[in-house]
Write a protein that holds these residues in place. Structure first.
Motif, short mmCIF file in Angstrom:
data_model
loop_
_atom_site.label_atom_id
_atom_site.label_comp_id
_atom_site.label_asym_id
_atom_site.label_seq_id
_atom_site.Cartn_x
_atom_site.Cartn_y
_atom_site.Cartn_z
N HIS A 100 65.73 15.53 0.57
CA HIS A 100 65.56 15.27 2.11
C HIS A 100 66.03 16.53 2.93
O HIS A 100 65.36 16.70 3.94
N ASP A 101 67.07 17.35 2.17
CA ASP A 101 67.55 18.41 3.23
C ASP A 101 66.59 19.70 2.85
O ASP A 101 66.34 20.47 3.67
N LEU A 102 66.09 19.63 1.66
CA LEU A 102 65.31 20.80 1.17
C LEU A 102 63.74 20.79 1.83
O LEU A 102 63.41 21.60 2.33
N PHE A 103 63.41 19.70 1.97
CA PHE A 103 61.97 19.42 2.60
C PHE A 103 61.90 18.30 3.57
O PHE A 103 61.42 17.19 3.42
N PRO A 104 62.65 18.57 4.90
CA PRO A 104 62.41 17.66 5.76
C PRO A 104 61.25 17.46 6.47
O PRO A 104 61.01 16.28 6.91
N GLY B 99 68.53 23.74 -7.59
CA GLY B 99 68.00 24.19 -6.23
C GLY B 99 66.80 23.89 -5.97
O GLY B 99 66.37 22.59 -6.53
N PRO B 100 66.16 24.83 -5.03
CA PRO B 100 66.44 26.04 -4.69
C PRO B 100 67.33 25.85 -3.33
O PRO B 100 67.21 24.84 -2.77
N PHE B 101 68.16 26.83 -2.94
CA PHE B 101 68.87 26.99 -2.18
C PHE B 101 68.64 28.17 -1.18
O PHE B 101 68.43 29.32 -1.97
N PRO B 102 68.48 28.49 0.09
CA PRO B 102 68.00 29.37 0.78
C PRO B 102 69.18 30.63 1.00
O PRO B 102 70.47 30.02 0.95
N GLU C 70 55.76 22.44 -3.21
CA GLU C 70 55.98 21.12 -2.22
C GLU C 70 55.88 20.07 -2.93
O GLU C 70 54.98 19.60 -3.87
N PRO C 71 56.60 18.96 -2.66
CA PRO C 71 56.47 17.63 -2.99
C PRO C 71 55.08 17.00 -2.50
O PRO C 71 54.80 17.10 -1.30
N ALA C 72 54.43 16.22 -3.33
CA ALA C 72 53.08 15.85 -2.80
C ALA C 72 53.04 14.30 -2.68
O ALA C 72 52.45 13.89 -1.62
N ALA C 73 53.89 13.63 -3.50
CA ALA C 73 53.89 12.21 -3.27
C ALA C 73 55.21 11.58 -4.06
O ALA C 73 55.70 12.32 -4.53
N LEU C 74 55.65 10.44 -3.43
CA LEU C 74 56.77 9.55 -3.73
C LEU C 74 56.41 8.46 -4.86
O LEU C 74 55.24 7.80 -4.48
#
Length: 368
Positions: free
Chosen positions: A344-348, A265-268, A304-308
């Motif tokens: 992509h789905d979790l952090f649009p 996850g995480p999933f809401p 939160e993602p910071a960088a790719l």
């Protein structure tokens, strides 16, 4: 036997009696019996059969009436005076002759009183008893039931109260009482003192067993709950889901399932169904049922993602794209490979698609 004869019938299917390919056991027995005879079957429609038998002719004379009751041991002429002297029938004769109104259904036919086409006789006539014996007690009657006997008599005869009289006659018939079974419910009660006591004892034992099982259930729940903690989640809160990596593969795939993560996850949370049951918003490609017990969930600490940092094609045969994500507040060496679609789905808001295109154009390193 030895002589050929003709069988005429209005049942068209009998023409193909010996031509059937698939037949049952009962059909086979009948065919086997008929094979010993030499005959032809001729079909004749019922509408074409214009010859009426003696009982269905339009006019009945005294000779035919005598034939009807000859099996009773008496002649029709012997009963005519008694019938004509009956007050009820005599009154109907007079009313019909002078044109007075009579009950519906009564008509005169060649000097014979009929009711709806049936011969009318007095209810107290000796002929009634002889007819009852003939239509019920004789070999042809076969001691049929009251309704069957009434149907056969009502085809030709009528007298007031004939239905009740036939029922009474059949009810007191000695042969019928001795040989016919009753259609009524069994008489008497099945209450037996010993049996009733045994049933009561059994019920008491069952009640004790149920009470003890309920008590044991509460005791086991108490001990099990002592090693658990109360956890509640709110709708919209992200949680991690514990799954079995060897079986539940539609949610997440790993190269080495033995070393796979315990939670995904995480999933809401989208709905709270009960005190300990929640519904999660799983990806559309997941084939798992989206309702889980609270013991399979763990509260997610939001990151939160910071960088790719990189992309690659998954090592398995799925052909999925994986991305190397550096998380907020973590070092580069703590970056993890994650599924592209899941991130992509979790952090649009991260705009992963644009970052992948930019990174792919500007990075010339070997993507592993």
């Amino acid at each position: 036997m030895g002589r050929k004869f003709m069988v005429r019938t209005d049942q068209q299917s009998l023409r193909f009696l010996f031509e059937q390919r698939e037949i049952g056991l009962e059909y086979q027995r009948w065919v086997f019996k008929l094979m010993g005879f030499s005959f032809d079957i001729q079909y004749k429609p019922g509408a074409a059969n214009k010859v009426a038998d003696a009982l269905s002719r339009e006019y009945v004379n005294q000779t035919e009436l005598t034939a009807l009751i000859s099996s009773c041991g008496a002649r029709w002429a012997d009963f005519i005076p008694h019938i004509q002297q009956d007050p009820f029938i005599k009154q109907l004769h007079e009313d019909i002759n002078r044109g007075a109104p009579v009950p519906k259904g009564y008509v005169m036919d060649q000097g014979i009183l009929r009711y709806k086409g049936r011969l009318v006789i007095p209810a107290k006539s000796k002929l009634v008893q002889q007819l009852l014996k003939e239509y019920h007690d004789s070999t042809l009657g076969g001691h049929a039931g009251d309704f069957k006997t009434y149907q056969r008599l009502a085809e030709e005869w009528y007298w007031p109260g004939m239905r009740r009289q036939i029922q009474q006659y059949v009810r007191v018939c000695v042969i019928c009482q001795q040989n016919k079974s009753s259609s009524l419910s069994p008489a008497g009660s099945t209450a037996v003192a010993t049996l009733e006591e045994q049933l009561l004892e059994r019920d008491a034992i069952l009640d004790d067993i149920k009470a003890n099982l309920l008590k044991a259930q509460h005791r086991m729940k108490k001990y099990a709950d002592a090693h658990r903690r109360e956890v509640e989640f709110q709708v919209g809160e992200p949680v991690y889901l514990k799954i079995q990596p060897y079986r539940q593969k539609t949610l997440a795939r790993r190269v080495c399932e033995k070393l796979a993560a315990r939670f995904y996850g995480p999933f809401p949370i989208i709905e709270r169904i009960g005190p300990v049951v929640y519904r999660l918003d799983l990806p559309p490609s997941c084939k798992l049922h989206n309702v889980f017990h609270v013991s399979q969930l763990k509260r997610a600490i939001e990151v939160e993602p910071a960088a790719l940092l990189g992309t690659r094609i998954a090592a398995d045969s799925s052909g999925r794209t994986e991305v190397l994500i550096q998380w907020v507040g973590m070092e580069d060496w703590e970056a993890t490979w994650e599924d592209y679609e899941q991130i992509h789905d979790l952090f649009p808001a991260f705009h992963l698609e644009d970052k992948v295109k930019v990174w792919a154009r500007g990075n010339v390193k070997n993507q592993t």
